[in-house]
Design a protein around this motif. Structure first.
Motif, PDB file in Angstrom:
ATOM      1  N   THR A  62       0.933  -1.238   0.052  1.00 44.67           N
ATOM      2  CA  THR A  62       0.105  -0.135   0.012  1.00 44.67           C
ATOM      3  C   THR A  62       0.813   1.284   0.174  1.00 44.67           C
ATOM      4  OG1 THR A  62      -1.633  -1.203   1.322  1.00 44.67           O
ATOM      5  CG2 THR A  62      -1.845   1.172   1.044  1.00 44.67           C
ATOM      6  N   VAL A  63       0.598   2.110  -1.128  1.00 40.93           N
ATOM      7  CA  VAL A  63       1.492   3.274  -1.078  1.00 40.93           C
ATOM      8  C   VAL A  63       1.060   4.363  -0.391  1.00 40.93           C
ATOM      9  CG1 VAL A  63       2.433   5.160  -2.536  1.00 40.93           C
ATOM     10  CG2 VAL A  63       2.319   2.490  -3.603  1.00 40.93           C
ATOM     11  N   VAL A  64       1.285   4.698   1.210  1.00 36.89           N
ATOM     12  CA  VAL A  64       0.844   5.613   1.939  1.00 36.89           C
ATOM     13  C   VAL A  64       1.382   7.093   1.509  1.00 36.89           C
ATOM     14  CG1 VAL A  64       0.483   6.250   4.230  1.00 36.89           C
ATOM     15  CG2 VAL A  64       0.555   3.890   3.669  1.00 36.89           C
ATOM     16  N   TYR A  65       0.475   8.162   1.274  1.00 39.33           N
ATOM     17  CA  TYR A  65       0.983   9.202   0.909  1.00 39.33           C
ATOM     18  C   TYR A  65       0.002  10.240   1.489  1.00 39.33           C
ATOM     19  CZ  TYR A  65      -2.636   9.191  -2.656  1.00 39.33           C
ATOM     20  OH  TYR A  65      -3.961   9.154  -3.429  1.00 39.33           O
ATOM     21  N   VAL A 108      -2.682  -4.158   3.551  1.00 34.65           N
ATOM     22  CA  VAL A 108      -2.942  -5.816   3.434  1.00 34.65           C
ATOM     23  C   VAL A 108      -1.313  -6.338   3.225  1.00 34.65           C
ATOM     24  CG1 VAL A 108      -3.636  -7.364   1.699  1.00 34.65           C
ATOM     25  CG2 VAL A 108      -4.781  -5.221   1.843  1.00 34.65           C
ATOM     26  N   SER A 109      -1.130  -7.383   4.063  1.00 33.49           N
ATOM     27  CA  SER A 109      -0.118  -8.201   3.877  1.00 33.49           C
ATOM     28  C   SER A 109      -0.221  -9.499   4.065  1.00 33.49           C
ATOM     29  CB  SER A 109       0.993  -7.687   5.213  1.00 33.49           C
ATOM     30  OG  SER A 109       0.340  -8.046   6.433  1.00 33.49           O
ATOM     31  N   TYR A 110       0.534 -10.444   3.893  1.00 32.33           N
ATOM     32  CA  TYR A 110       0.538 -11.939   4.030  1.00 32.33           C
ATOM     33  C   TYR A 110       1.577 -12.262   5.030  1.00 32.33           C
ATOM     34  CZ  TYR A 110      -2.846 -12.764   0.296  1.00 32.33           C
ATOM     35  OH  TYR A 110      -3.893 -12.951  -0.493  1.00 32.33           O
ATOM     36  N   GLU A 144      -5.679  -4.813   7.778  1.00 33.65           N
ATOM     37  CA  GLU A 144      -5.806  -3.760   8.926  1.00 33.65           C
ATOM     38  C   GLU A 144      -6.318  -2.502   8.440  1.00 33.65           C
ATOM     39  OE1 GLU A 144      -3.018  -2.439  12.628  1.00 33.65           O
ATOM     40  OE2 GLU A 144      -2.217  -3.260  11.006  1.00 33.65           O
ATOM     41  N   SER A 145      -7.437  -2.026   9.000  1.00 32.21           N
ATOM     42  CA  SER A 145      -7.793  -0.669   8.585  1.00 32.21           C
ATOM     43  C   SER A 145      -7.298   0.207   9.857  1.00 32.21           C
ATOM     44  CB  SER A 145      -9.514  -0.775   8.636  1.00 32.21           C
ATOM     45  OG  SER A 145      -9.808   0.667   8.234  1.00 32.21           O
ATOM     46  N   VAL A 146      -6.366   1.111   9.477  1.00 34.18           N
ATOM     47  CA  VAL A 146      -6.160   2.077  10.446  1.00 34.18           C
ATOM     48  C   VAL A 146      -6.353   3.474  10.189  1.00 34.18           C
ATOM     49  CG1 VAL A 146      -4.318   0.613  11.157  1.00 34.18           C
ATOM     50  CG2 VAL A 146      -3.906   2.152   9.512  1.00 34.18           C
ATOM     51  N   PRO A 147      -6.368   4.562  10.689  1.00 30.84           N
ATOM     52  CA  PRO A 147      -6.545   6.050  10.380  1.00 30.84           C
ATOM     53  C   PRO A 147      -4.986   6.270   9.977  1.00 30.84           C
ATOM     54  CG  PRO A 147      -6.063   5.967  12.837  1.00 30.84           C
ATOM     55  CD  PRO A 147      -6.421   4.490  12.502  1.00 30.84           C
TER      56      PRO A 147
END
Length: 297
Positions: free
Chosen positions: A91-94, A214-216, A224-227
């Motif tokens: 997931t590209v967090v920006y 998302v990870s494996y 995992e849903s996070v702010p």
């Protein structure tokens, strides 16, 4: 010494040595097919994400390839040691432009260190610099309309144009009367400490959009849903720069000149994000069409 390794690279191999010893692998001769399987099982026992496990396996193969070349081992078992595990695109967090402005404008009051960490993050988000390079930036690297720096990771020489936002941050720190050319411009804490403080910065600035990570772990998919503030790290600044630059219509080739990316492959995840955003914005025309249709009726 021959390759001029940075401390980050040295630490990777220190960690590899630690992992091998924890897996009860003491001698180089033990790293045959059986030993490599033993090492993999040890990593599995730590419940690591597949992406981390694959990276550790890659570092071990590199090391054993070097050992083979030097004649320290005779077997080639390491060449086949490539665990086949599910590794989804990370997931590209920006930060969106609106979120970046929230962070940029937030007043942290007496918490001066939070302001410094925020400023370094924003400077990276406005220039595309890696956090480690921005923290090392010296006044001798700063010119009226650009900065010049030799990157720590790749030793590339980058000339990065300054925009009004990055200039405003430099101006804020240029007010010191006793500053010298060799002094650091921003003087940020270590990356480890900055990552902790950045989360507090983002939380206080109200960056709370929910995101799904998302990870494996083995065959187990973990969501995992996070702010967003919980997922913000120093590297997010560089991603923020790339995504927002693409959204402004700046060609990827130009952005790569600033960031130092040599391979367009590294830009693909960001291009995909911007393409998705374009689709979402284009979909707004459907709403306008329906509104016009209803008003006509």
């Amino acid at each position: 010494m021959e390759r001029g390794w940075a401390s980050v690279t040295k630490n990777k191999f220190k960690n590899l040595k630690h992992d091998l010893l924890c897996a009860d692998l003491t001698y180089i001769e033990e790293l045959n097919e059986e030993g490599l399987e033993k090492y993999t099982q040890y990593l599995f026992s730590r419940d690591l994400e597949n992406a981390v496990l694959m990276k550790k396996a890659s570092i071990l193969r590199w090391f054993l390839g070097w050992c083979r070349k030097k004649g320290y081992i005779e077997n080639d078992d390491y060449k086949l040691h490539q665990p086949h595990l599910k590794c989804p695109q990370k997931t590209v967090v920006y930060l969106t432009w609106e979120e970046l402005m929230q962070l940029y404008k937030h007043n942290y009051g007496y918490k001066y260190q939070l302001s410094v960490v925020r400023d370094v993050f924003c400077f990276c988000a406005f220039t595309g610099l890696r956090y480690s390079d921005a923290a090392r930036l010296r006044w001798s690297d700063v010119y009226n309309d650009h900065i010049t720096i030799i990157t720590q990771k790749t030793s590339d020489k980058l000339d990065i144009d300054l925009n009004p936002f990055s200039k405003s941050i430099i101006k804020k720190y240029s007010l010191k009367a006793d500053r010298k050319p060799a002094d650091k411009v921003l003087g940020a804490p270590t990356i480890q400490r900055s990552n902790v403080m950045l989360k507090e910065c983002a939380l206080l600035a109200g960056i709370k959009t929910p995101i799904t990570l998302v990870s494996y772990r083995g065959s187990k998919r973990v969501e995992e849903s996070v702010p967003k503030w919980k997922a913000v790290t120093t590297h997010c600044a560089r991603r923020t720069f790339v995504v927002n630059s693409l959204r402004l219509g700046i060609p990827a080739e130009v952005i790569m000149k600033w960031t130092g990316h040599s391979d367009f492959t590294a830009m693909k995840p960001y291009v995909a994000i911007v393409d998705e955003l374009k689709k979402e914005n284009m979909a707004k025309y459907a709403t306008l069409y329906e509104n016009e249709k209803n008003s006509s009726n």
